[in-house]
Design a protein around this motif. Structure first.
Motif, PDB file in Angstrom:
ATOM      1  N   LEU B 316       1.261 -34.046  59.247  1.00 35.51           N
ATOM      2  CA  LEU B 316       0.112 -34.918  59.516  1.00 35.51           C
ATOM      3  C   LEU B 316      -0.177 -35.768  58.295  1.00 35.51           C
ATOM      4  N   VAL B 317      -0.176 -35.129  57.117  1.00 31.98           N
ATOM      5  CA  VAL B 317      -0.465 -35.852  55.879  1.00 31.98           C
ATOM      6  C   VAL B 317       0.621 -36.890  55.602  1.00 31.98           C
ATOM      7  N   ALA B 318       1.871 -36.515  55.849  1.00 31.47           N
ATOM      8  CA  ALA B 318       2.964 -37.442  55.558  1.00 31.47           C
ATOM      9  C   ALA B 318       2.846 -38.697  56.410  1.00 31.47           C
ATOM     10  N   ARG B 319       2.387 -38.536  57.656  1.00 32.78           N
ATOM     11  CA  ARG B 319       2.349 -39.712  58.520  1.00 32.78           C
ATOM     12  C   ARG B 319       1.037 -40.474  58.433  1.00 32.78           C
ATOM     13  N   LEU B 320      -0.071 -39.734  58.308  1.00 34.43           N
ATOM     14  CA  LEU B 320      -1.371 -40.406  58.395  1.00 34.43           C
ATOM     15  C   LEU B 320      -1.988 -40.696  57.026  1.00 34.43           C
ATOM     16  N   GLY B 321      -1.456 -40.060  55.989  1.00 31.83           N
ATOM     17  CA  GLY B 321      -2.037 -40.268  54.656  1.00 31.83           C
ATOM     18  C   GLY B 321      -3.006 -39.150  54.326  1.00 31.83           C
ATOM     19  N   VAL B 322      -3.011 -38.771  53.063  1.00 30.61           N
ATOM     20  CA  VAL B 322      -3.759 -37.575  52.657  1.00 30.61           C
ATOM     21  C   VAL B 322      -5.263 -37.759  52.871  1.00 30.61           C
ATOM     22  N   GLU B 323      -5.750 -39.015  52.809  1.00 29.66           N
ATOM     23  CA  GLU B 323      -7.187 -39.222  52.928  1.00 29.66           C
ATOM     24  C   GLU B 323      -7.671 -39.087  54.375  1.00 29.66           C
ATOM     25  N   HIS B 324      -6.743 -39.055  55.325  1.00 30.65           N
ATOM     26  CA  HIS B 324      -7.153 -39.016  56.730  1.00 30.65           C
ATOM     27  C   HIS B 324      -7.061 -37.646  57.384  1.00 30.65           C
ATOM     28  N   VAL B 325      -6.684 -36.656  56.610  1.00 27.85           N
ATOM     29  CA  VAL B 325      -6.617 -35.288  57.150  1.00 27.85           C
ATOM     30  C   VAL B 325      -7.444 -34.426  56.212  1.00 27.85           C
ATOM     31  N   HIS B 326      -8.557 -33.918  56.683  1.00 28.94           N
ATOM     32  CA  HIS B 326      -9.441 -33.216  55.750  1.00 28.94           C
ATOM     33  C   HIS B 326     -10.272 -32.140  56.433  1.00 28.94           C
ATOM     34  N   TRP B 327     -10.911 -31.344  55.598  1.00 28.58           N
ATOM     35  CA  TRP B 327     -11.876 -30.366  56.067  1.00 28.58           C
ATOM     36  C   TRP B 327     -13.277 -30.927  55.787  1.00 28.58           C
ATOM     37  N   ILE B 328     -14.288 -30.256  56.321  1.00 31.51           N
ATOM     38  CA  ILE B 328     -15.648 -30.656  55.969  1.00 31.51           C
ATOM     39  C   ILE B 328     -16.384 -29.442  55.426  1.00 31.51           C
ATOM     40  N   GLN B 329     -17.335 -29.718  54.551  1.00 31.35           N
ATOM     41  CA  GLN B 329     -18.093 -28.641  53.921  1.00 31.35           C
ATOM     42  C   GLN B 329     -19.565 -28.993  53.898  1.00 31.35           C
ATOM     43  N   CYS B 330     -20.390 -27.952  53.829  1.00 31.44           N
ATOM     44  CA  CYS B 330     -21.823 -28.176  53.673  1.00 31.44           C
ATOM     45  C   CYS B 330     -22.136 -28.296  52.183  1.00 31.44           C
ATOM     46  N   VAL B 331     -23.145 -29.104  51.881  1.00 31.34           N
ATOM     47  CA  VAL B 331     -23.589 -29.291  50.497  1.00 31.34           C
ATOM     48  C   VAL B 331     -25.083 -29.022  50.480  1.00 31.34           C
ATOM     49  N   ALA B 332     -25.566 -28.360  49.432  1.00 33.00           N
ATOM     50  CA  ALA B 332     -26.985 -28.045  49.348  1.00 33.00           C
ATOM     51  C   ALA B 332     -27.773 -29.307  48.995  1.00 33.00           C
ATOM     52  N   ASP B 333     -28.209 -30.019  50.020  1.00 33.48           N
ATOM     53  CA  ASP B 333     -28.998 -31.242  49.818  1.00 33.48           C
ATOM     54  C   ASP B 333     -29.792 -31.457  51.102  1.00 33.48           C
ATOM     55  N   HIS B 334     -31.006 -31.956  50.976  1.00 27.75           N
ATOM     56  CA  HIS B 334     -31.812 -32.156  52.185  1.00 27.75           C
ATOM     57  C   HIS B 334     -31.466 -33.431  52.917  1.00 27.75           C
ATOM     58  N   ARG B 335     -30.906 -34.405  52.189  1.00 25.29           N
ATOM     59  CA  ARG B 335     -30.597 -35.688  52.829  1.00 25.29           C
ATOM     60  C   ARG B 335     -29.404 -35.523  53.757  1.00 25.29           C
ATOM     61  N   PRO B 336     -29.527 -35.916  55.009  1.00 23.00           N
ATOM     62  CA  PRO B 336     -28.424 -35.714  55.965  1.00 23.00           C
ATOM     63  C   PRO B 336     -27.110 -36.331  55.486  1.00 23.00           C
ATOM     64  N   GLU B 337     -27.173 -37.525  54.881  1.00 21.21           N
ATOM     65  CA  GLU B 337     -25.916 -38.151  54.467  1.00 21.21           C
ATOM     66  C   GLU B 337     -25.286 -37.452  53.271  1.00 21.21           C
TER      67      GLU B 337
END
Lengths: 223, 428
Positions: B316-337
Motif C-alpha cells: 500500500l505504501v509503495a503504491r500510494l505513498g507513505v503519507e497516505h497510509v496511516h493510523w490515527i491517535q487521540c491527543v490530550a486536547d479539548h479542541r476537536p481539531e
C-alpha cells in the motif's frame, strides 16, 4: 395424509436451509444488533463477502451500524481498514466505541482505481477482518473481483455507495439501504444471499440517541 | 569464427561490444551471492584476451559448509537452483584443489572428487587442452606428442620448468596439490552497491523487471551470506540524457525475500513515469538489521497475521505513498481539531483519554452553516474554550442538530467571531 405431507415439506425446507447455510456461509461475524442478527442468515455479517451499504444521507448512523463489528475485529488479532473515507475518522469517537486504534488503518486515495486496488489488497490479506471503502462509481465486474478477494481472505468488505446504486443490480452478497426516521436507523435488506429480501428492521444506533439520553459531561478540567 | 566470416554468413548478425568492467562487476555480484554458501570465496581474473574470455572463474570453499547444508548433494542442488534462477550460464566442478576444481568444471565432469589421489587418477586420460596453459606451451606439448594430462604429469618437473618456464610446473604442482595455492579471498563489502548496465535502452518499466529480478536475487544471496535483513534500500534507474530516477524502498519490518522486494519495486514503478529510456540500474543498501527472532519457524496465528499485514502494508505504501497510509491517535486536547493526529506507526495507546461523546466523522475544515438548514437542536451546548496559549484559541458552543432527512450534525456557534454557525462533524 395432509399431515404427512406437511411434515415432508417441513423436512425438505429444513434440508434446504441447512444445506444452504453450510455451503454458502464461511462463517459470520455478529453485527452487535440483535434486531439485525435476527434477520441475517447465520446471525451476523457473512465472512468472505462484500456488503453494500447505501445511506440516503450522511449522519444517520450509517457508520455506527458497523461499530460493534469493527470493535470486535480490532480487539481480536485482525485489522480494519478505512479506504478513502469522505471525512476525517475522528479518533476519540472511534476509541469511545471500543475500536482499538492501533488496529485501524486509514488509507487515502486520490483516484477510484486506487481505492478499488487498496480495497482488494486489504480484503485479500488474512490480517484484515474488515475493510470499509467509499467509492461512488463501482462496476459489476469490480464488485465481483472484490467478492473473490473477500472470499480468499475470509474478510468482510463494506462498500458505501450512493442511494442511486440501489436501482442497479450488483453481485454483492448483501445489499442494504439505510435511512433515518424518528426511531433511529432503518435498515432495508435489498438483497441477502441465503435469505429473503425486502425485510426492514429499525435500529436505534444513531449517536444522538445516546447523546441526548445521557446528559453531556462537561469537559474535564481545563489544562 | 571471426567477425568478418560471421558477417558474410549472416548479414543481420547482432554485435555487442565486450564490457570488461561489467563482467568484473557481475563476477563480484556473484561472489557476494555465493557468500551465503561459504565465507571463503576466490575470484578468478577476467581475461582481456578474447580466446580466454569464454569463462570466468569463481571458487567456493565448501568443505566447511557441507554439514550446514546437509551434505554435498543438497548443497549442489541448492547452488544449481539459485544459479538457474539468476540466469547465468555456468558449469560446476568439485575438486580438492582450486585449479583441480576449475579443470573438472572445464572438462564438464560433475562427479565430486575430494582427494588428490582420486583426482590424479581421474584426470589421467583427459586431453591437455583442458589445462590452463599458454597457447605456445600447448602447441609445443602437442607437437611433442603429449596428448593427455597423465603423460604430462609423468614428465620430470625440473625439465618442464626449464623448457616451458617455472609457471607451468608450478601450475601443475598446484593442480595436483603438491604445492600450496594461497590466494586472496573475496571480502564481502560492508555496503551493498550493485550496478547493472544495459547494452541497449529499455523503454518500458515492464522490461526492467527481468534484470531487476536477477539483481534482487543476488542481493538476497548477499543478505543471507551476512545473515542480515534490510528495511530500506535504494534503487536508481539511470537514463540516457536525463537525470536518474531514484526510488527508496522501505519495509515495515526487516526482510530478505527477493519476491517481496520485487512486488514493492513493481508497485513503485507503476506509480512513476520514467523520463527517458533506462540504460542502467543501481541497487544500494547501507544499513542492515539482524534478523529478528520472529523469523524462525515458530508459527502462530498472530505472527502469521503480522507478517501478512506487513506485506500488505508495504505494498500500500509503495503504491500510494507513505503519507497516505496511516493510523490515527487521540491527543490530550479539548479542541476537536487538535485532539487527534495521524501516526505512521501502530502504537497501542495504553491510557485511554476521556472525551465527551464525539461524532465519528470530523470535517477537515469547519464549514459555514446556513441557519435555514437547521431543523431542531437535539442537545447542547457543550462549551469548548481552549488554546489561548498557542495562538489557536477557540471559543465555541457545540450542539447536536438534526436535519429534515434525519441526519445528525455536530455544529458549533463561534462565540469569538460574531456568532456564526459552523458544521464540524457528522454523527454517522
Amino acid at each position: 395424509m395432509s399431515a404427512h405431507r406437511a411434515q415432508t415439506l417441513e423436512q425438505l425446507a429444513r434440508l434446504c436451509r441447512t444445506g444452504r447455510d453450510a455451503s454458502l456461509l464461511a462463517g459470520t461475524a455478529p453485527t452487535g444488533w440483535a434486531e439485525l442478527d435476527a434477520i441475517l442468515p447465520g446471525a451476523g455479517w457473512p465472512l468472505g463477502a462484500v456488503i453494500e451499504l447505501m445511506p440516503t444521507a450522511t449522519g444517520i448512523g450509517e457508520l455506527s451500524l458497523l461499530m460493534p463489528t469493527l470493535a470486535q475485529f480490532s480487539r481480536s488479532e485482525r485489522y480494519v481498514a478505512f479506504i478513502s473515507p469522505p471525512y476525517v475518522p475522528f479518533a476519540p469517537a472511534l476509541a469511545q466505541r471500543g475500536v482499538q486504534l492501533h488496529r485501524l488503518l486509514v488509507i487515502e486515495t486520490s483516484a477510484s482505481v486506487d481505492t478499488l486496488w487498496a480495497f482488494e489488497q486489504t480484503l485479500r490479506c488474512n490480517a484484515f477482518g474488515a475493510a470499509l471503502a467509499w467509492c461512488p462509481f463501482v462496476k459489476d465486474r469490480e464488485v465481483r473481483r472484490l467478492q473473490l478477494a473477500a472470499e480468499s481472505g475470509r474478510s468482510i468488505g463494506f462498500l458505501y455507495r450512493t442511494p442511486a446504486a440501489a436501482l442497479e443490480p450488483s453481485p454483492a452478497a448483501v445489499r442494504l439501504r439505510l435511512q433515518a426516521n424518528d426511531k433511529g436507523l432503518i435498515v432495508e435488506v435489498l438483497k441477502c444471499r441465503g435469505a429473503r429480501s425486502g425485510m426492514t428492521v429499525a435500529i436505534s444506533c444513531a449517536d444522538s440517541e445516546r447523546a441526548s439520553g445521557s446528559s453531556l459531561r462537561s469537559p474535564a478540567s481545563s489544562p | 569464427m571471426n567477425f568478418t566470416v560471421a558477417l558474410a554468413m549472416y548479414p543481420q548478425v547482432n554485435t555487442l561490444e565486450r564490457n570488461l568492467k561489467a563482467e568484473r562487476s557481475a563476477l563480484e555480484r556473484l561472489a557476494a551471492w555465493a557468500y551465503q554458501f561459504s565465507s571463503t570465496i576466490v575470484l578468478g581474473d577476467i581475461a582481456p584476451a578474447f580466446r580466454k574470455a569464454r569463462h570466468s572463474l569463481l571458487w567456493i570453499e565448501i568443505g566447511a559448509s557441507l554439514k550446514l547444508f546437509g551434505g554435498l548433494r543438497p548443497l549442489l542442488a541448492r547452488i544449481d537452483q539459485e544459479l538457474a534462477e539468476l540466469n547465468y550460464t555456468y558449469r560446476l566442478g568439485v575438486g580438492p584443489t582450486l585449479e583441480g576444481a576449475a579443470l573438472l568444471a572445464r572438462a564438464g565432469i560433475r562427479i565430486a572428487i575430494m582427494t588428490t589421489e582420486r583426482f590424479s587418477a581421474r584426470i589421467r586420460n583427459l586431453p591437455i587442452r583442458y589445462l590452463a596453459l599458454t597457447d605456445e606451451t600447448f602447441r609445443h606439448l602437442h607437437i611433442a606428442g603429449i596428448r593427455t594430462i597423465g603423460l604430462l604429469l609423468e614428465l620430470p618437473r625440473d625439465a618442464l620448468a626449464k623448457r616451458f618456464g617455472p609457471q607451468t610446473s608450478d601450475y601443475l604442482a598446484r593442480l595436483v596439490g603438491t604445492a600450496p595455492d594461497p590466494r586472496p579471498t573475496f571480502e564481502l563489502p560492508r555496503h551493498y552497491d550493485a550496478h547493472f548496465a544495459f547494452d541497449f535502452e529499455l523503454q518500458s518499466t515492464e522490461a526492467l523487471l527481468f534484470p531487476l529480478q536477477r539483481m534482487l536475487r543476488e542481493f538476497c544471496g548477499y543478505l543471507r551470506g551476512l545473515d542480515v535483513c534490510v528495511q530500506h534500500f535504494d534503487l536508481i534507474l539511470e537514463h540516457h540524457g536525463a537525470a536518474a530516477t531514484s526510488l527508496r524502498l522501505g519495509l515495515s519490518r526487516p526482510e530478505r525475500s527477493a519476491e517481496k522486494f520485487l512486488t514493492l519495486v513493481r508497485e513503485q514503478l507503476d506509480r512513476i513515469t520514467i523520463p527517458a529510456p533506462t540504460v542502467g540500474l543501481r541497487l544500494s543498501a547501507r544499513h542492515f538489521v539482524e534478523p529478528s527472532a520472529q523469523q524462525s519457524d515458530f508459527f502462530s496465528r498472530a505472527l502469521q497475521n503480522s507478517e501478512e499485514f506487513a506485506h500488505t502494508f508495504d505494498r500500500l505504501v509503495a503504491r500510494l505513498g507513505v503519507e497516505h497510509v496511516h493510523w490515527i491517535q487521540c491527543v490530550a486536547d479539548h479542541r476537536p481539531e487538535a485532539c487527534w493526529r495521524k501516526s505512521h506507526a501502530a502504537d497501542a495507546q495504553r491510557a485511554t483519554l476521556a472525551f465527551p461523546e464525539r461524532p465519528l466523522w470530523l470535517l477537515p475544515q469547519p464549514k459555514l452553516l446556513q441557519r435555514s438548514h437547521l431543523i431542531q437542536v437535539i442537545s447542547g451546548p457543550e462549551r469548548i474554550e481552549s488554546g489561548w496559549w498557542d495562538g489557536g484559541d477557540i471559543q465555541r458552543d457545540y450542539y447536536i442538530l438534526r436535519t429534515r432527512d434525519g441526519a445528525n450534525l455536530w455544529a458549533y456557534k463561534d462565540l469569538a467571531h460574531n456568532g456564526e454557525w459552523y458544521l464540524h462533524g457528522y454523527w454517522s
